[in-house]
Write a protein that holds these residues in place. Structure first.
Motif, mmCIF file in Angstrom:
data_model
loop_
_atom_site.group_PDB
_atom_site.id
_atom_site.type_symbol
_atom_site.label_atom_id
_atom_site.label_comp_id
_atom_site.label_asym_id
_atom_site.label_seq_id
_atom_site.Cartn_x
_atom_site.Cartn_y
_atom_site.Cartn_z
ATOM 1 N N HIS A 1 63.790 -15.849 4.458
ATOM 2 C CA HIS A 1 64.039 -15.889 5.905
ATOM 3 C C HIS A 1 64.160 -17.338 6.364
ATOM 4 N N ARG A 2 65.245 -17.657 7.076
ATOM 5 C CA ARG A 2 65.417 -19.013 7.585
ATOM 6 C C ARG A 2 64.502 -19.218 8.794
ATOM 7 N N VAL A 3 63.747 -20.302 8.768
ATOM 8 C CA VAL A 3 62.792 -20.592 9.835
ATOM 9 C C VAL A 3 63.255 -21.752 10.710
ATOM 10 N N LEU A 4 63.767 -22.825 10.102
ATOM 11 C CA LEU A 4 64.171 -24.015 10.846
ATOM 12 C C LEU A 4 65.642 -24.323 10.616
ATOM 13 N N SER A 5 66.337 -24.704 11.695
ATOM 14 C CA SER A 5 67.751 -25.071 11.615
ATOM 15 C C SER A 5 68.002 -26.279 12.508
ATOM 16 N N MET A 6 69.073 -26.998 12.182
ATOM 17 C CA MET A 6 69.493 -28.112 13.019
ATOM 18 C C MET A 6 71.002 -28.266 12.892
ATOM 19 N N GLY A 7 71.699 -28.261 14.018
ATOM 20 C CA GLY A 7 73.146 -28.385 13.976
ATOM 21 C C GLY A 7 73.803 -27.294 13.157
ATOM 22 N N PHE A 8 73.284 -26.065 13.240
ATOM 23 C CA PHE A 8 73.788 -24.904 12.486
ATOM 24 C C PHE A 8 73.601 -25.057 10.978
ATOM 25 N N GLN A 9 72.796 -26.021 10.563
ATOM 26 C CA GLN A 9 72.474 -26.198 9.155
ATOM 27 C C GLN A 9 71.035 -25.741 8.908
ATOM 28 N N SER A 10 70.817 -25.052 7.793
ATOM 29 C CA SER A 10 69.477 -24.587 7.457
ATOM 30 C C SER A 10 68.610 -25.764 7.026
ATOM 31 N N VAL A 11 67.491 -25.937 7.694
ATOM 32 C CA VAL A 11 66.543 -26.998 7.348
ATOM 33 C C VAL A 11 65.467 -26.479 6.404
ATOM 34 N N ALA A 12 64.944 -25.296 6.688
ATOM 35 C CA ALA A 12 63.892 -24.747 5.835
ATOM 36 C C ALA A 12 63.827 -23.243 5.977
ATOM 37 N N SER A 13 63.668 -22.581 4.847
ATOM 38 C CA SER A 13 63.436 -21.140 4.809
ATOM 39 C C SER A 13 62.016 -20.890 4.323
ATOM 40 N N ALA A 14 61.588 -19.648 4.389
ATOM 41 C CA ALA A 14 60.252 -19.287 3.929
ATOM 42 C C ALA A 14 60.059 -19.758 2.488
ATOM 43 N N GLY A 15 58.956 -20.446 2.239
ATOM 44 C CA GLY A 15 58.687 -21.003 0.917
ATOM 45 C C GLY A 15 59.120 -22.440 0.770
ATOM 46 N N GLY A 16 59.652 -23.032 1.856
ATOM 47 C CA GLY A 16 60.178 -24.389 1.798
ATOM 48 C C GLY A 16 59.145 -25.439 2.198
ATOM 49 N N LEU A 17 59.336 -26.634 1.649
ATOM 50 C CA LEU A 17 58.472 -27.783 1.936
ATOM 51 C C LEU A 17 59.275 -28.808 2.714
ATOM 52 N N VAL A 18 58.794 -29.202 3.892
ATOM 53 C CA VAL A 18 59.498 -30.133 4.767
ATOM 54 C C VAL A 18 58.683 -31.410 4.918
ATOM 55 N N CYS A 19 59.338 -32.537 4.821
ATOM 56 C CA CYS A 19 58.699 -33.836 5.006
ATOM 57 C C CYS A 19 59.195 -34.456 6.307
ATOM 58 N N ILE A 20 58.259 -34.774 7.209
ATOM 59 C CA ILE A 20 58.573 -35.522 8.422
ATOM 60 C C ILE A 20 57.963 -36.905 8.268
ATOM 61 N N THR A 21 58.784 -37.931 8.358
ATOM 62 C CA THR A 21 58.300 -39.286 8.131
ATOM 63 C C THR A 21 58.737 -40.211 9.255
ATOM 64 N N GLY A 22 58.084 -41.341 9.339
ATOM 65 C CA GLY A 22 58.404 -42.319 10.368
ATOM 66 C C GLY A 22 57.281 -43.319 10.514
ATOM 67 N N GLY A 23 57.525 -44.374 11.251
ATOM 68 C CA GLY A 23 56.518 -45.398 11.478
ATOM 69 C C GLY A 23 55.495 -44.975 12.514
ATOM 70 N N PRO A 24 54.476 -45.824 12.736
ATOM 71 C CA PRO A 24 53.452 -45.505 13.742
ATOM 72 C C PRO A 24 54.062 -45.404 15.139
ATOM 73 N N GLY A 25 53.638 -44.378 15.895
ATOM 74 C CA GLY A 25 54.057 -44.243 17.274
ATOM 75 C C GLY A 25 55.483 -43.778 17.487
ATOM 76 N N THR A 26 56.117 -43.245 16.463
ATOM 77 C CA THR A 26 57.503 -42.791 16.608
ATOM 78 C C THR A 26 57.608 -41.355 17.114
ATOM 79 N N GLY A 27 56.494 -40.639 17.172
ATOM 80 C CA GLY A 27 56.511 -39.278 17.711
ATOM 81 C C GLY A 27 56.495 -38.188 16.653
ATOM 82 N N LYS A 28 56.033 -38.499 15.453
ATOM 83 C CA LYS A 28 56.021 -37.504 14.371
ATOM 84 C C LYS A 28 55.171 -36.289 14.725
ATOM 85 N N SER A 29 53.961 -36.533 15.230
ATOM 86 C CA SER A 29 53.059 -35.424 15.566
ATOM 87 C C SER A 29 53.609 -34.578 16.698
ATOM 88 N N ASN A 30 54.223 -35.225 17.695
ATOM 89 C CA ASN A 30 54.809 -34.485 18.805
ATOM 90 C C ASN A 30 56.006 -33.653 18.360
#
Length: 272
Positions: free
Chosen positions: A34-63
């Motif tokens: 099952h597709r869970v996350l998409s962006m620009g009509f592209q599949s980002v992550a489906s069930a069983g997928g591992l996603v990495c969110i990265t960035g410097g301090p204060g860039t808004g990763k947690s938000n």
């Protein structure tokens, strides 16, 4: 000769039995996740997928991760939710959603939770949303605690829809320990596959844009189904989201988006 043939057949059976769980065969297609996350009509992550969110301090990763969690609180498609440029499929079955924070204070985690609910337009916290702050817990105990929490939630809510670890590096002694990095990423990938959930891991960059921290970052970006980088735009001061890698689609076609703080609503919103 008969004994040799029997030995060969026995070895062949043992090999085939060992191979069976790992064989990919054209006549036995795996279940479509099952597709869970998409962006620009592209599949980002489906069930069983591992996603990495990265960035410097204060860039808004947690938000940004919190906006995704807001999207999982709806059981039907809700277009009015601003999930900061990423589309979240509805959590139709109300499976568990877990967020583990290893970096921020209890007070900050509480404020983040209030924004998650406000963004989702939810006045009361659903029982299947569990937010836990592990900062006071010794690092050596965090993995076992997460495993037990997942097992309990999966049984109570008939599965896990999404899990966020805000600070994967804080589960190991050093992000530059190669053996530890390999082990923790295999552990995370194994959990995502075991519970058929999307596991979102937040890690810092190594002081350079798009360069994820240490051996942990290198291993995570290799194994993740998607890598999303968040930087501070120098002109506007807003957060710029770039997809660096997509296994299930085209990172170039996913495009970029931007979000910034809106003082009126006291949260980040998508910018034009």
């Amino acid at each position: 000769t008969l004994q040799f043939r029997a030995w060969v057949n026995e070895c062949k059976s043992a090999v085939e039995e060992a191979q069976e769980p790992y064989l990919i065969r054209l006549d036995v297609p795996p279940a479509q996740p099952h597709r869970v996350l998409s962006m620009g009509f592209q599949s980002v992550a489906s069930a069983g997928g591992l996603v990495c969110i990265t960035g410097g301090p204060g860039t808004g990763k947690s938000n940004y991760a919190g906006a995704i969690v807001s999207g999982t609180l709806h059981t039907v498609l809700e277009e009015s939710i601003d999930t900061l440029g990423i589309q979240v499929s509805p959590n139709v079955e109300r499976k568990a959603v877990l967020l583990f924070d290893t970096e921020q204070s209890d007070h900050q985690s509480f404020d983040n939770l209030k924004r998650v609910l406000a963004r989702a337009g939810v006045s009361r916290q659903p029982d299947y949303l569990q937010v836990m702050n592990l900062c006071r817990m010794p690092r050596s105990e965090r993995q076992a605690f997460i495993e037990k929490s997942l097992e309990y939630a999966a049984g109570k809510y008939n599965g896990i829809y999404c899990m966020v670890i805000d600070g994967l590096a804080d589960l190991i002694g050093s992000a530059n320990d190669e053996d530890e990095a390999v082990r923790i990423v295999e552990w995370a990938q194994g959990l995502a596959e075991k519970y058929q959930m999307v596991l979102i891991s937040i890690v810092h960059t190594a002081g350079l844009p798009e360069k994820v921290r240490g051996h942990l970052g290198s291993e995570l970006t290799r194994k993740a189904s998607a890598v999303i980088d968040i930087e501070t735009d120098k002109k506007s001061g807003n957060s710029l989201v770039k997809v660096l890698k997509l296994r299930e689609g085209s990172a170039a076609r996913a495009g970029m988006c931007m979000f910034g703080w809106d003082e009126k609503v006291k949260m980040h919103v998508t910018c034009a």
